[in-house]
Design an enzyme around this catalytic site. Structure first.
Site, PDB file in Angstrom:
ATOM      1  N   ARG A 179     -27.900  79.296 106.535  1.00 46.76           N
ATOM      2  CA  ARG A 179     -28.793  79.070 105.394  1.00 46.76           C
ATOM      3  C   ARG A 179     -30.047  78.282 105.777  1.00 46.76           C
ATOM      4  NH1 ARG A 179     -23.595  79.004 102.315  1.00 46.76           N
ATOM      5  NH2 ARG A 179     -23.782  80.738 100.857  1.00 46.76           N
ATOM      6  N   MET A 227     -19.453  84.946 108.575  1.00 47.66           N
ATOM      7  CA  MET A 227     -20.148  85.819 107.629  1.00 47.66           C
ATOM      8  C   MET A 227     -21.409  86.380 108.307  1.00 47.66           C
ATOM      9  SD  MET A 227     -19.484  84.366 103.844  1.00 47.66           S
ATOM     10  CE  MET A 227     -20.786  83.170 103.815  1.00 47.66           C
ATOM     11  N   SER A 287     -26.779  76.205 110.501  1.00 51.77           N
ATOM     12  CA  SER A 287     -26.229  76.922 109.356  1.00 51.77           C
ATOM     13  C   SER A 287     -27.055  78.181 109.169  1.00 51.77           C
ATOM     14  CB  SER A 287     -26.325  76.050 108.091  1.00 51.77           C
ATOM     15  OG  SER A 287     -26.208  76.860 106.941  1.00 51.77           O
ATOM     16  N   HIS A 297     -22.038  79.391 116.116  1.00 52.85           N
ATOM     17  CA  HIS A 297     -21.067  80.475 116.329  1.00 52.85           C
ATOM     18  C   HIS A 297     -20.837  80.679 117.826  1.00 52.85           C
ATOM     19  CE1 HIS A 297     -22.670  81.705 112.234  1.00 52.85           C
ATOM     20  NE2 HIS A 297     -21.373  81.587 112.018  1.00 52.85           N
ATOM     21  N   GLN A 337     -13.507  73.207 103.756  1.00 50.87           N
ATOM     22  CA  GLN A 337     -12.946  74.525 104.067  1.00 50.87           C
ATOM     23  C   GLN A 337     -11.856  74.412 105.143  1.00 50.87           C
ATOM     24  OE1 GLN A 337     -15.185  78.370 104.534  1.00 50.87           O
ATOM     25  NE2 GLN A 337     -15.199  77.790 106.674  1.00 50.87           N
ATOM     26  N   ASP A 391     -18.043  72.606 107.794  1.00 49.02           N
ATOM     27  CA  ASP A 391     -17.408  72.976 106.516  1.00 49.02           C
ATOM     28  C   ASP A 391     -16.076  72.236 106.430  1.00 49.02           C
ATOM     29  OD1 ASP A 391     -19.260  75.081 105.398  1.00 49.02           O
ATOM     30  OD2 ASP A 391     -18.907  75.860 107.397  1.00 49.02           O
ATOM     31  N   VAL A 408     -22.184  71.659 115.436  1.00 52.35           N
ATOM     32  CA  VAL A 408     -23.250  71.828 116.436  1.00 52.35           C
ATOM     33  C   VAL A 408     -24.580  71.574 115.736  1.00 52.35           C
ATOM     34  CG1 VAL A 408     -24.272  73.427 118.101  1.00 52.35           C
ATOM     35  CG2 VAL A 408     -21.835  73.570 117.581  1.00 52.35           C
TER      36      VAL A 408
HETATM   37  O1  PAF Z   1     -17.319  79.669 106.955  1.00 51.15           O
HETATM   38  C1  PAF Z   1     -17.533  80.870 106.751  1.00 51.15           C
HETATM   39  O2  PAF Z   1     -18.396  81.484 107.387  1.00 51.15           O
HETATM   40  C2  PAF Z   1     -16.734  81.582 105.689  1.00 51.15           C
HETATM   41  O3  PAF Z   1     -16.420  80.746 104.628  1.00 51.15           O
HETATM   42  C3  PAF Z   1     -15.460  82.267 106.236  1.00 51.15           C
HETATM   43  C4  PAF Z   1     -14.484  81.251 106.809  1.00 51.15           C
HETATM   44  C5  PAF Z   1     -15.844  83.270 107.307  1.00 51.15           C
HETATM   45  C6  PAF Z   1     -14.740  83.018 105.114  1.00 51.15           C
HETATM   46  O4  PAF Z   1     -15.554  83.984 104.541  1.00 51.15           O
END
Ligand code: PAF
Length: 270
Positions: free
Chosen positions: A180, A20, A178, A27, A146, A143, A169
């Protein structure tokens, strides 16, 4: 050079890092691992889309950071081959009516606190898979729920995509990276490492009773005056259901508020 357009059919192995945006070190690690999986001849694709469907009403969709220029430079530096940044209108028709639900795996933990969240995640991830046709896709273990749900979706809906988990990480003081974290005030940021301290204390105590594990984590978090616990739970890593006894497949997960910022983290107990 990063391609900006929607992906065309591709002959090369393609590895996707769905994000996102507001890209950070975690990342960078995902992109690094994606490159290893893609190999020299393959391509690394990054999607950046702040998905409105996975934000529950009243949450931080509007204020979620969107540093577009910095993200683009980040991808360029990281050697990303394809950057996919669709608009909301491109992703969702106004009269959309089909969604993907994750049922049992989505009703616990994050799903209980954030109704509709995983419906949004599954729907957008499935769309990204269909648009970009990756051979593999990477998800961070921070996550945890997820990741489990995406794996289940891939199995249940027969996506021919390898899901690769990448370990969390952390900053030097243990706080998981994060997007956030940037919401935290100076005082909250100082106290936030208590989450990883709590996870480690609970995991290292060697307790077999899940209630004891949870009690240790709660006690450590309780020492941070700005922390407000949403949940601390021990569950089975596959089906995400609570367990009473800690086993090889148990994982301790938590969600904690610092002010309005809600942070999540987890640790395997085996
Ligand atoms: O983990 C995230 O950044 C989001 O939930 C994802 C997997 C890109 C889906 O919008």
């Amino acid at each position: 050079m990063i391609a900006q357009a929607q992906a065309q059919p591709h002959a090369k192995k393609r590895v996707l890092v769905p994000t996102m945006g507001a890209l950070h070190k975690a990342h960078a690690e995902l992109i690094h691992v994606a490159r290893e999986h893609a190999g020299h001849d393959g391509e690394v694709a990054v999607s950046i889309f702040v998905n409105p469907l996975q934000f529950e009403p009243g949450s931080d969709y509007e204020r979620y950071p969107r540093p577009e220029k910095a993200d683009e430079e980040f991808c360029q530096k990281a050697g990303v081959d394809l950057l996919f940044r669709p608009s909301v209108a491109e992703m969702y028709a106004g009269d959309r009516s089909v969604f993907i639900d994750a049922s049992s795996l989505a009703n616990t933990l994050e799903g209980r606190s954030r109704p509709g969240h995983f419906r949004g995640v599954c729907t957008v991830v499935a769309k990204l898979f269909n648009i970009l046709s990756p051979d593999a896709a990477l998800f961070g273990e921070k996550d945890f729920q997820q990741l489990a749900i995406v794996r289940r979706m891939v199995r249940d809906l027969n996506f021919k995509i390898d899901i690769v988990a990448v370990p969390t990480v952390r900053e030097e003081d243990g706080l998981a990276y994060s997007s956030r974290n940037q919401y935290l005030t100076v005082q909250e940021r100082k106290q936030a490492p208590v989450l990883y301290q709590a996870l480690r204390a609970a995991a290292n105590a060697g307790k077999k009773s899940a209630a004891d594990v949870v009690a240790i984590a709660r006690k450590v978090i309780g020492e941070a005056p700005l922390a407000r616990i949403d949940y601390v739970e021990v569950v089975d890593a596959e089906n995400l259901q609570p367990v009473e006894r800690v086993g090889l497949n148990s994982v301790l997960l938590l969600a904690v508020f610092f002010g309005k910022t809600r942070l999540i983290d987890n640790i395997r107990l085996s």
